[in-house]
Design an enzyme around this catalytic site. Structure first.
Site, PDB file in Angstrom:
ATOM      1  N   CYS A 115       0.812  -1.223   0.000  1.00 23.65           N
ATOM      2  CA  CYS A 115       0.000   0.000   0.000  1.00 23.65           C
ATOM      3  C   CYS A 115       0.845   1.273   0.000  1.00 23.65           C
ATOM      4  O   CYS A 115       0.332   2.353  -0.293  1.00 23.65           O
ATOM      5  CB  CYS A 115      -0.971  -0.004   1.177  1.00 23.65           C
ATOM      6  SG  CYS A 115      -2.116  -1.382   1.067  1.00 23.65           S
ATOM      7  N   HIS A 263      -3.633   7.114   2.697  1.00 26.72           N
ATOM      8  CA  HIS A 263      -3.978   5.845   2.052  1.00 26.72           C
ATOM      9  C   HIS A 263      -5.387   5.438   2.490  1.00 26.72           C
ATOM     10  O   HIS A 263      -5.733   5.557   3.671  1.00 26.72           O
ATOM     11  CB  HIS A 263      -2.960   4.763   2.422  1.00 26.72           C
ATOM     12  CG  HIS A 263      -3.384   3.403   1.987  1.00 26.72           C
ATOM     13  ND1 HIS A 263      -3.811   3.150   0.697  1.00 26.72           N
ATOM     14  CD2 HIS A 263      -3.488   2.231   2.653  1.00 26.72           C
ATOM     15  CE1 HIS A 263      -4.152   1.884   0.609  1.00 26.72           C
ATOM     16  NE2 HIS A 263      -3.966   1.305   1.768  1.00 26.72           N
ATOM     17  N   ASN A 293     -10.313  -0.294  -0.399  1.00 27.49           N
ATOM     18  CA  ASN A 293      -8.856  -0.162  -0.340  1.00 27.49           C
ATOM     19  C   ASN A 293      -8.253  -0.685  -1.644  1.00 27.49           C
ATOM     20  O   ASN A 293      -8.305  -1.886  -1.917  1.00 27.49           O
ATOM     21  CB  ASN A 293      -8.356  -0.970   0.864  1.00 27.49           C
ATOM     22  CG  ASN A 293      -6.850  -0.931   1.042  1.00 27.49           C
ATOM     23  OD1 ASN A 293      -6.121  -0.430   0.188  1.00 27.49           O
ATOM     24  ND2 ASN A 293      -6.377  -1.478   2.152  1.00 27.49           N
TER      25      ASN A 293
END
Ligand code: UT7
Length: 336
Positions: A115, A263, A293
């Site tokens: 990520c 994020h 996500n």
């Protein structure tokens, strides 16, 4: 002589058309719209429908970023593509994007920092530009998670969180002293001891004599596994740390930042981080409600959305912060 800086000259994003709501997932596993929204802030995400692969998503996002930068594919000097869900185990995704874009024989590679991968890729591209080796680098984050999740009650803790998407930027040399736009500072960290707290175990070359067996498939080792609470606690500690470190390195005060792009792993994580630092919610744009996500793609997707919505003005300051598997975490401070 003016030092070369890099600046973002164009952004783009793309998501597949198929919308998957929480209610749809609740028909396939023991979960609920209420649980997912309350714990993560996610209402829906996008999944590929079989007609698109990672390179399709990456190509759309890249072409939009190139168009926004007013740059042709033949004018870029490298492609760096961050992903944890490559088109194929090797050579990855970037080489197929290279072919699709029809670029000359410029270097390209996949970068794996999960990520935080987009920010790590931005750092690599910035290094190429500041060394004077390159003028323009296409930096892409691209994930197709949906084909690698377990849509049963056993896999519900991760299956509900992740979505498919791609985001891209053109990073370009800026040697014009009158143009203040640029990447002011970027700080990255990793903590390998937690590599198994959020991971996908198989196929893996640590297994002997085969990377994948029927037994491993039956045990579900090819699905991601996560210690959610452990990851959550580290995310809410590390993100403020690296954000402060990058602000210091850039010589910028937190209050001077106009947009904090976190994020998009969990809205609760980002609310916690913003609250602990005293950052007003209106400075923290979010799209997790719609996309879930998207790992390496989340930050460039969000950036493209706020840029195209006209929310980012020339001269404004942005702070991009990520945390992910590895563990990895990073912040970039950008003047627009
Ligand atoms: O992108 C990389 C970084 N990833 C992250 O940052 C994710 C970090 N972690 C999180 O965001 C949160 O830990 C989650 C959203 C994943 C989970 O929230 P939580 O409040 O930490 O829940 P939990 O894991 O402690 O689970 C609570 C309960 C458990 O049941 P019991 O043991 O209390 O009976 C789980 O089995 O919720 C259950 N559960 C679910 N229930 C309904 C887990 N997943 C689900 C689900 N639907 N999808």
């Amino acid at each position: 002589m003016t030092a070369i800086r890099s600046k973002i000259s164009g952004t783009g994003m793309y998501v597949p058309g198929r919308v998957v709501t929480n209610d749809e997932l609740a028909q396939r596993m023991d979960t609920s719209d209420e649980w997912i929204r309350q714990r993560s802030g996610i209402a829906e995400r996008r999944h590929v429908d079989g007609s698109e692969t990672p390179v399709d998503l990456a190509e759309h996002a890249s072409r939009r970023a190139l168009e926004a930068a007013d740059v042709g594919p033949d004018e870029i000097d490298a492609i760096v593509l961050a992903t944890l869900s490559p088109q194929h185990e090797f050579p990855g995704t970037s080489f197929f994007l290279h072919h699709r874009l029809g670029v000359p024989e410029i270097p390209c590679f996949d970068l794996r920092a999960q990520c935080s991968g987009f920010l790590y890729s931005l750092a690599a591209a910035d290094g190429f530009i500041r060394s004077g080796q390159m003028r323009r680098v296409l930096v892409v984050g691209c994930e197709v998670h949906s084909t690698g999740l377990e849509f049963t009650t056993r896999g519900r803790d991760t299956a509900v969180l992740f979505g498919d998407g791609a985001g891209a930027v053109v990073l370009e040399a800026n040697d014009d002293p009158s143009d203040r736009a640029g990447l002011l500072a970027l700080r990255m960290h990793a903590q390998g001891e937690h590599g198994k707290r959020l991971w996908l175990e198989a196929p893996g070359s640590s297994f002997y004599p085969s990377r994948i067996t029927h037994e491993m498939l039956d045990a579900g080792l090819h699905f991601p596994r996560m210690e959610g609470r452990f990851v959550f606690k580290h995310a809410v500690t590390r993100m403020p740390e690296v954000l402060r470190e990058a602000l210091d390195a850039a010589g910028v005060k937190q209050d001077d930042v106009d947009h904090f792009l976190f994020h998009q792993a969990n809205l609760r994580i980002n609310e916690f981080v913003a609250h602990s630092l005293g950052i007003p919610p209106e400075k923290c744009p979010s799209n997790i409600e719609r996309y879930g996500n998207c790992s390496a793609a989340s930050i460039p997707m969000l950036l493209d959305e706020i840029v195209r919505a006209g929310r980012v003005e020339r001269g404004q300051l942005l702070a991009l912060t990520a945390f992910g598997s590895g563990f990895t975490w990073a912040t970039a401070i950008v003047r627009w």
